[in-house]
Write an enzyme that holds these catalytic residues in place. Sequence first.
Site, PDB file in Angstrom:
ATOM      1  N   GLU A  74       0.852  -1.185   0.000  1.00 61.54           N
ATOM      2  CA  GLU A  74       0.000   0.000   0.000  1.00 61.54           C
ATOM      3  C   GLU A  74       0.888   1.236   0.000  1.00 61.54           C
ATOM      4  O   GLU A  74       1.796   1.366   0.832  1.00 61.54           O
ATOM      5  CB  GLU A  74      -0.894   0.013   1.240  1.00 61.54           C
ATOM      6  CG  GLU A  74      -1.976  -1.052   1.257  1.00 61.54           C
ATOM      7  CD  GLU A  74      -3.207  -0.667   0.438  1.00 61.54           C
ATOM      8  OE1 GLU A  74      -3.252   0.481  -0.079  1.00 61.54           O
ATOM      9  OE2 GLU A  74      -4.113  -1.512   0.323  1.00 61.54           O
ATOM     10  N   HIS A 106      -3.165  -2.766  -8.688  1.00 65.26           N
ATOM     11  CA  HIS A 106      -4.455  -3.325  -8.261  1.00 65.26           C
ATOM     12  C   HIS A 106      -5.472  -3.232  -9.398  1.00 65.26           C
ATOM     13  O   HIS A 106      -6.282  -4.142  -9.610  1.00 65.26           O
ATOM     14  CB  HIS A 106      -4.954  -2.552  -7.029  1.00 65.26           C
ATOM     15  CG  HIS A 106      -6.016  -3.274  -6.262  1.00 65.26           C
ATOM     16  ND1 HIS A 106      -6.697  -2.674  -5.223  1.00 65.26           N
ATOM     17  CD2 HIS A 106      -6.533  -4.520  -6.366  1.00 65.26           C
ATOM     18  CE1 HIS A 106      -7.570  -3.526  -4.724  1.00 65.26           C
ATOM     19  NE2 HIS A 106      -7.494  -4.662  -5.397  1.00 65.26           N
ATOM     20  N   ASP A 125      -6.415   2.023  -8.684  1.00 56.56           N
ATOM     21  CA  ASP A 125      -5.154   2.338  -8.019  1.00 56.56           C
ATOM     22  C   ASP A 125      -4.015   1.426  -8.474  1.00 56.56           C
ATOM     23  O   ASP A 125      -4.262   0.305  -8.886  1.00 56.56           O
ATOM     24  CB  ASP A 125      -5.322   2.258  -6.497  1.00 56.56           C
ATOM     25  CG  ASP A 125      -5.772   0.889  -6.004  1.00 56.56           C
ATOM     26  OD1 ASP A 125      -6.803   0.398  -6.487  1.00 56.56           O
ATOM     27  OD2 ASP A 125      -5.098   0.310  -5.129  1.00 56.56           O
TER      28      ASP A 125
END
Length: 273
Positions: free
Chosen positions: A104, A146, A156
Amino acid sequence: MIMLRREFPAESCVVAEVRPSPNHGERKGNQRPDMILLHYTGMQDARGALERLCSLGSEVSAHYLVLEDGRVIQMVQESRRAWHAGAAFWAGETDINSCSIGIEVANPGHDYSYPDFPPRQIAAVTALCRGIQTRNTIAPVRVLAHSDVAPSRKQDPGEKFPWRTLWDSGVGHWVTPAPITGEGAVLSLGDRGDAVTEMQDALAKYGYGIAVSGTFDSATHDVVKAFQRHFRPERVDGVSDHSTRITLRDLIAQRGRARTVAARARDFARLAS
């Protein structure tokens, strides 16, 4: 099975903090990860994203979080299956969580002004990915967004993510996008025929989850947009123009060469260690 929080040592020299998440499980068949999946957090601040990734009730997690200032937090061990991909597909694989390491990248995303990714953050992402590649067998073509594996649900880390910068440092797969010139046929929603079939087949060969139907439907539009976000970010419109198709052709042609270069780099790293 949900695991209790437990401390573990950082697995990368770039990790500044270990913050264990309870949200993980066994990888299917105890397989080793062979994919890196990059996300943005899509929340207004990184602190809130970290709390969510480490909260038992959220049922989401990732292996790493990279903050805007370049600090890296590890939340799940690489050997474990984190919960970051959701319903997804790539190259025949539907359990993306079992085969991937999720990173992330702190960024508010498209819903909150979508700022540029700071250079220090991208330098940290690059260093983290290089280490992951050294510890695991990950082909360049399996460093993905993603949005690549869930094109109808996710966007994203988006078109501002500097994939070219990662490629220049030996991470991922990239070719210089073909220029947008206006030449050639344009394929868009509602079109049918052999040209659509050929384009869908090429996207499927690269790994995208797309039905080769000969009809440019909404799912095809979503996949083309995902491809453009990653590989032709100058224009993300879901229209298959000449630039998009030539860029895809060049990526497929370079795919085998990219794997060879990656294998040589891993061998060199092992010899140097």
